[in-house]
Design a protein around this motif. Structure first.
Motif, short mmCIF file in Angstrom:
data_model
loop_
_atom_site.label_atom_id
_atom_site.label_comp_id
_atom_site.label_asym_id
_atom_site.label_seq_id
_atom_site.Cartn_x
_atom_site.Cartn_y
_atom_site.Cartn_z
N ALA A 276 -7.81 -5.75 15.29
CA ALA A 276 -9.10 -5.76 15.61
C ALA A 276 -10.18 -6.87 15.05
CB ALA A 276 -9.68 -4.37 14.95
N ILE A 277 -9.58 -7.50 13.73
CA ILE A 277 -10.36 -8.59 13.40
C ILE A 277 -10.35 -9.85 14.40
CG2 ILE A 277 -8.65 -9.89 12.32
CD1 ILE A 277 -11.89 -8.88 10.62
N GLU A 278 -9.58 -9.65 15.55
CA GLU A 278 -9.65 -10.87 16.32
C GLU A 278 -10.74 -10.60 17.20
OE1 GLU A 278 -5.84 -11.13 18.33
OE2 GLU A 278 -4.70 -11.54 16.48
N CYS A 279 -11.72 -9.54 17.36
CA CYS A 279 -13.00 -9.57 17.68
C CYS A 279 -13.63 -10.75 17.39
CB CYS A 279 -13.47 -8.17 17.49
SG CYS A 279 -12.80 -6.64 18.43
N PHE A 280 -13.73 -11.00 16.33
CA PHE A 280 -14.36 -12.17 15.67
C PHE A 280 -13.62 -13.62 15.96
CE2 PHE A 280 -15.70 -8.80 12.91
CZ PHE A 280 -17.19 -8.86 13.32
N SER A 281 -14.42 -14.70 16.77
CA SER A 281 -13.78 -15.76 17.07
C SER A 281 -13.11 -16.53 15.89
CB SER A 281 -14.89 -16.75 17.71
OG SER A 281 -14.18 -17.95 17.88
N GLY A 282 -11.72 -16.76 15.94
CA GLY A 282 -11.09 -17.51 14.97
C GLY A 282 -10.53 -16.77 13.78
N LYS A 283 -10.90 -15.42 13.84
CA LYS A 283 -10.29 -14.63 12.83
C LYS A 283 -9.02 -13.76 13.05
CE LYS A 283 -14.56 -15.17 10.58
NZ LYS A 283 -14.67 -16.05 9.52
N THR A 284 -8.09 -13.99 12.35
CA THR A 284 -6.82 -13.14 12.52
C THR A 284 -6.36 -12.33 11.25
OG1 THR A 284 -5.19 -15.29 11.65
CG2 THR A 284 -6.30 -15.09 14.03
N GLU A 285 -5.33 -11.71 11.53
CA GLU A 285 -4.74 -11.11 10.16
C GLU A 285 -4.17 -12.11 9.18
OE1 GLU A 285 -0.81 -9.07 10.68
OE2 GLU A 285 -1.81 -7.15 10.01
N ALA A 286 -4.03 -13.21 9.88
CA ALA A 286 -3.55 -14.22 8.55
C ALA A 286 -4.41 -14.67 7.45
CB ALA A 286 -3.30 -15.66 9.33
N TRP A 287 -5.68 -14.12 7.80
CA TRP A 287 -6.62 -14.31 6.58
C TRP A 287 -7.22 -13.05 6.25
CZ3 TRP A 287 -6.84 -18.33 3.47
CH2 TRP A 287 -6.07 -19.73 4.08
N LEU A 288 -6.91 -12.00 6.73
CA LEU A 288 -7.54 -10.93 6.51
C LEU A 288 -7.11 -10.17 5.39
CD1 LEU A 288 -9.44 -8.51 7.40
CD2 LEU A 288 -7.30 -7.47 8.92
N MET A 289 -7.95 -9.51 4.37
CA MET A 289 -7.62 -8.71 3.32
C MET A 289 -8.31 -7.05 3.54
SD MET A 289 -8.21 -8.79 -0.89
CE MET A 289 -7.21 -10.27 -1.02
N ILE A 290 -7.37 -6.24 3.43
CA ILE A 290 -7.93 -4.72 3.76
C ILE A 290 -7.83 -3.98 2.27
CG2 ILE A 290 -7.19 -2.68 5.05
CD1 ILE A 290 -6.00 -4.54 7.06
N SER A 291 -8.60 -3.22 2.07
CA SER A 291 -8.61 -2.27 1.04
C SER A 291 -8.93 -0.92 1.63
CB SER A 291 -9.74 -2.63 0.11
OG SER A 291 -9.83 -4.00 -0.21
N LEU A 292 -8.00 -0.01 1.27
CA LEU A 292 -8.12 1.41 1.75
C LEU A 292 -8.28 2.55 0.45
CD1 LEU A 292 -5.18 1.46 4.08
CD2 LEU A 292 -7.84 0.93 4.70
N GLU A 293 -9.44 3.14 0.44
CA GLU A 293 -9.74 4.17 -0.65
C GLU A 293 -10.00 5.50 0.03
OE1 GLU A 293 -13.03 2.98 -2.98
OE2 GLU A 293 -12.90 0.97 -2.35
N ASP A 294 -8.96 6.38 -0.30
CA ASP A 294 -9.28 7.74 0.20
C ASP A 294 -9.46 8.96 -0.90
OD1 ASP A 294 -6.70 7.96 -1.12
OD2 ASP A 294 -5.43 8.59 0.60
N ASN A 295 -9.64 10.05 -0.25
CA ASN A 295 -9.98 11.16 -1.31
C ASN A 295 -11.21 10.85 -1.97
OD1 ASN A 295 -7.78 12.62 -0.40
ND2 ASN A 295 -6.35 11.46 -1.59
N ARG A 296 -12.17 10.24 -1.59
CA ARG A 296 -13.28 9.87 -2.24
C ARG A 296 -14.40 10.90 -2.13
NH1 ARG A 296 -11.16 7.06 -4.66
NH2 ARG A 296 -10.81 4.65 -4.85
#
Lengths: 114, 114, 114
Positions: free
Chosen positions: A27-47
Motif C-alpha cells: 500500500a505504501i507505494e500509493c506514495f510516489s517513491g515509497k516502498t516497503e524497503a523503507w517502511l516501519m510498521i508498528s501494530l498495537e492491539d487490545n487497546r
C-alpha cells in the motif's frame, strides 16, 4: 521513510499481523517513491479505544508519517487502500477507522538526518 | 517542553530504562535551552514492529516533539547522539532506528499553554 | 475528527475510563464545531514514563490531534479543562501533565479524506 502505526481495540493474530505487514508494504507505494524497503510498521492491539462515545465495536486509529509531502490524489489512494485492508483483515467497519497523516521535515536514520 | 517516545520490539530492562532516562536527559541539551528539567520520556518495549518487511531484528521508532523550532545542526547532533545511546544500550542496529521530529506550536502544561 | 491519546504511568480503572470518556467527550466542545460524535479516544495506562528525571510520581502525556486549526482561546480552554479532568480523576498533579496539540491537514475516514 514512512511509518505506519495502527492501534485497535480488537486482537491482531499472528496471521493477521503477517498479512498486514505484507499489504501495508504494498500500500505504501500509493506514495510516489515509497516502498516497503523503507517502511516501519508498528501494530498495537487490545487497546482501550472509544469512538463516538462507544467502545463496544471495533475501531482503529492509524497514523501515517512521511518525510516531505504527498499529493491529495496520493492521500486519497492511500486512505482507500488502507481502509480496505484493515476492514477486510481485522473486521473493523470503515466508518470506525481514522487515518491521520503527518508530513515531516526532520527525520533521522542510522545516525544522521535525511 | 520536549517529549521523547521510544518504541522497540526488544525488551528494556529496569537497568536499561534508568540508563536511557539519564542519557536522554543529557542528550536533550543538543537543543538550545532544553534540559531534563522539562523533558518527558515514554518507553514502550516488546512492541510488534516491522522494518523493511522484517521483524526478526531489533528496531526502534523514536518520536521527539519540541515546542518551537530547532536548527539543522541541532537535529544532526541529536540524531547522532540518540542513535549512539540506543544502539549501545539496547543493541539495536543504527540502520534500524528511525527518529521522527515534530515542531509543535501549541503545548499545554499545568493548566495553561506555553 | 479529533483524537485524544492519553498515556500515563498510573492505572486507569474501568470506572475512571468511563468517566474520562464522558468528560473528554464534553471537553472537545472547547473547539468550535467539535463534538463527541466525531471523537476518538485512546487510553494507555501503566506506561513507563519519566518527567523531570523522575518516575516516582504520576505523570501524563496527552496528545490531541485536530483536522484544521483552532484559536489560542480554544486551546487555552481545552488545556484548562483537560488538566482539571485528568487531575481530579486520575490524581495526576497538573504540573506533571503535558498536552501536545497537532493541527492536521490530511485525515482519512471511511475510505476517503475529509
Amino acid at each position: 521513510m514512512p511509518h505506519i502505526n495502527l492501534k485497535t481495540n480488537t486482537t491482531i493474530t499472528p496471521y493477521q499481523e503477517a498479512e498486514l505487514k505484507t499489504k501495508f508494504g504494498k500500500a505504501i507505494e500509493c506514495f510516489s517513491g515509497k516502498t516497503e524497503a523503507w517502511l516501519m510498521i508498528s501494530l498495537e492491539d487490545n487497546r482501550r479505544i472509544w469512538f463516538k462515545g462507544d467502545n463496544s465495536q471495533n475501531s482503529a486509529m492509524i497514523e501515517i508519517q512521511l518525510l516531505g509531502h504527498a499529493s491529495n490524489k496520493e492521500y486519497d489512494n492511500m486512505t482507500e487502500t488502507v481502509c480496505d485492508i484493515v476492514n477486510s483483515l481485522l473486521d473493523i467497519p470503515k466508518d470506525r477507522i481514522y487515518i491521520k497523516y503527518e508530513e515531516c521535515e526532520h527525520w533521522g536514520w542510522n545516525g544522521s538526518n535525511f
